[in-house]
Design an enzyme around this catalytic site. Sequence first.
Site, short mmCIF file in Angstrom:
data_model
loop_
_atom_site.label_atom_id
_atom_site.label_comp_id
_atom_site.label_asym_id
_atom_site.label_seq_id
_atom_site.Cartn_x
_atom_site.Cartn_y
_atom_site.Cartn_z
N ILE A 14 0.84 -1.04 -0.03
CA ILE A 14 -0.03 0.09 0.12
C ILE A 14 0.94 1.12 0.13
CG2 ILE A 14 -2.02 -0.99 1.12
CD1 ILE A 14 -1.20 0.10 3.60
N GLY A 15 2.08 1.03 0.14
CA GLY A 15 2.93 2.40 0.15
C GLY A 15 4.24 2.45 0.62
N GLY A 17 6.86 3.68 3.10
CA GLY A 17 7.18 4.89 4.41
C GLY A 17 8.64 5.21 4.39
N SER A 18 8.93 5.97 5.42
CA SER A 18 10.55 6.10 5.64
C SER A 18 11.28 4.50 5.98
CB SER A 18 10.97 7.08 6.80
OG SER A 18 10.20 6.38 7.90
N GLY A 20 11.11 1.70 4.63
CA GLY A 20 10.62 0.51 4.19
C GLY A 20 9.27 0.57 3.32
N CYS A 22 5.16 -0.36 3.03
CA CYS A 22 4.06 -0.92 3.98
C CYS A 22 3.04 -1.99 3.02
CB CYS A 22 3.49 0.38 4.24
SG CYS A 22 4.15 1.41 5.41
N LYS A 37 5.28 -2.81 8.15
CA LYS A 37 6.32 -1.71 7.50
C LYS A 37 7.45 -2.91 7.53
CE LYS A 37 8.10 2.19 8.89
NZ LYS A 37 8.43 3.69 8.85
N ASP A 140 9.00 15.02 10.34
CA ASP A 140 8.73 14.76 8.78
C ASP A 140 7.16 14.93 8.71
OD1 ASP A 140 9.37 12.42 6.12
OD2 ASP A 140 9.33 14.50 6.19
C1 LIG Z 1 -3.66 5.06 -1.23
N1 LIG Z 1 -3.33 4.55 0.13
C2 LIG Z 1 -3.86 3.79 0.70
O1 LIG Z 1 -4.60 3.12 0.31
C3 LIG Z 1 -3.36 3.61 2.09
C4 LIG Z 1 -4.10 3.06 2.91
C5 LIG Z 1 -5.58 2.56 2.83
N2 LIG Z 1 -3.45 2.98 4.34
C6 LIG Z 1 -2.41 3.44 3.99
C7 LIG Z 1 -0.95 3.52 4.79
C8 LIG Z 1 -1.02 3.21 6.24
C9 LIG Z 1 -2.07 2.96 7.11
O2 LIG Z 1 -3.12 2.55 6.71
N3 LIG Z 1 -1.38 2.73 8.33
C10 LIG Z 1 -0.11 3.07 8.27
C11 LIG Z 1 0.70 3.05 9.41
C12 LIG Z 1 2.18 3.73 9.10
C13 LIG Z 1 2.65 4.11 7.96
CL1 LIG Z 1 4.10 4.56 7.55
C14 LIG Z 1 1.50 3.72 6.68
C15 LIG Z 1 0.09 3.39 7.16
C16 LIG Z 1 -2.16 4.01 2.49
C17 LIG Z 1 -0.97 4.36 1.99
#
Ligand SMILES: CNC(=O)c1c(C)[nH]c(/C=C2\C(=O)Nc3ccc(Cl)cc32)c1C
Length: 279
Positions: A14-15, A17-18, A20, A22, A37, A140
Site C-alpha cells: 500500500i505504500g 514509508g521512511s 521501508g 508498507c 512496514k 517529517d
Molecule cells: C492510497 N493509500 C492507501 O490505500 C493507504 C491505506 C488505505 N493505508 C495506507 C497507509 C498506512 C496505514 O493504513 N497505516 C499506516 C501506518 C504507518 C504507515 Cl508509515 C502507513 C500506514 C495507505 C498508503
Amino acid sequence: MAYKLNDFEVLELIGSGSFGSCYKVRCKHTHELLVWKVIDYGCMPEEKKQLLVTEVTLLRDLRHPHIVRYFDRIVCKETKQLYILIEYCPGGDLATVIKSCIKSNTYVEERFVWRVFHQLISALQTCHSWISSTIILHRDIKPANVFLDDGGNVKLGDFGLACRLDADQPGCIETMVGTPFYMSPEVMKGEMYNSKSDVWSLGCLIYELCSLKPPFHAQNIKELASKVTKGRFERIPVHYSDSLQRVLNHLLLVNQEQRPSVFDFICDSVILSHLPSES
Ligand SMILES: CNC(=O)c1c(C)[nH]c(/C=C2\C(=O)Nc3ccc(Cl)cc32)c1C
C-alpha cells in the site's frame, strides 16, 4: 501477545514509508487488518539502525487517538528484515486527498481543515510533552504521513525520522532532515531542529490542505531557502475564513520565538470556537 510472521496473510503493497515498504495484512486468527512496514536492515549503516530502533521505541511509547498505533515488531534474522506492525487506516493518507482534489478541481471543506488542525495539534501536544524526561519531535510532518480512519479522523504516522530530545541532550543529532518544502527557516539556516520546527511543518500542511500547493515552492533548495526565510506566502483561497488565515499566519512565523508552540492553542478562543461539534 508476541506475533509470528505466519500469523498474517499479506494482502497488498500500500505504500512506502521512511526506511521501508508498507503492506496491508490480515491476522489469520482475529481477521483484523493491520499494516506491516518491512525494513531491510542488513545493509543499513549503524546510525540508520539506531534511527530505526528509535522509531520502534517511540511508537511503542506513544498512545494517542490521533497517532497511528504501534502493536509489535518481528525480527527475521535469516533475511535481516524488521516487520513493524502498525494500525491500519482505511482512509489512506492526506496526500491522496490533495491529489484527488486537484484532479477533480475541488477544495477541502473548511470544517475538515479545522478537524485536521485540532487533531494534529492534539497529537503533537502528546509528542512534545515531557514523557519520562524526553520529548518526541516528528521531523517529517507532511500529507503523506497523515492517515485517515474510516470516520474521517486523522492519525499522525511514520515516525521514521523522529527523534527524542532528552533532558541532557538539548538537540537532535542531525538538523537537515525531512521534506524540503516543509523545512522551517531555522533548519534552512542550519540551526537545531526543535518543536517549533514541527509547528512550522504543520502550518505548511494545513496551508497545502487549503491551497492544494505548499506555501513556499521553488525549483531548487537555494531559491526555496530564500522564500522560506523571507516568509511571504499567498493567502489561502478566498472562500476560507480570515480566522483560518490568521492561524496559518501564526504557524508560519519565520521567527521561531514568536511562532506559537502546540500548547499555545489550548486556550485560544478562536481555535476553540472552531472545535468540531463532536469534541
Ligand atoms: C492510497 N493509500 C492507501 O490505500 C493507504 C491505506 C488505505 N493505508 C495506507 C497507509 C498506512 C496505514 O493504513 N497505516 C499506516 C501506518 C504507518 C504507515 Cl508509515 C502507513 C500506514 C495507505 C498508503
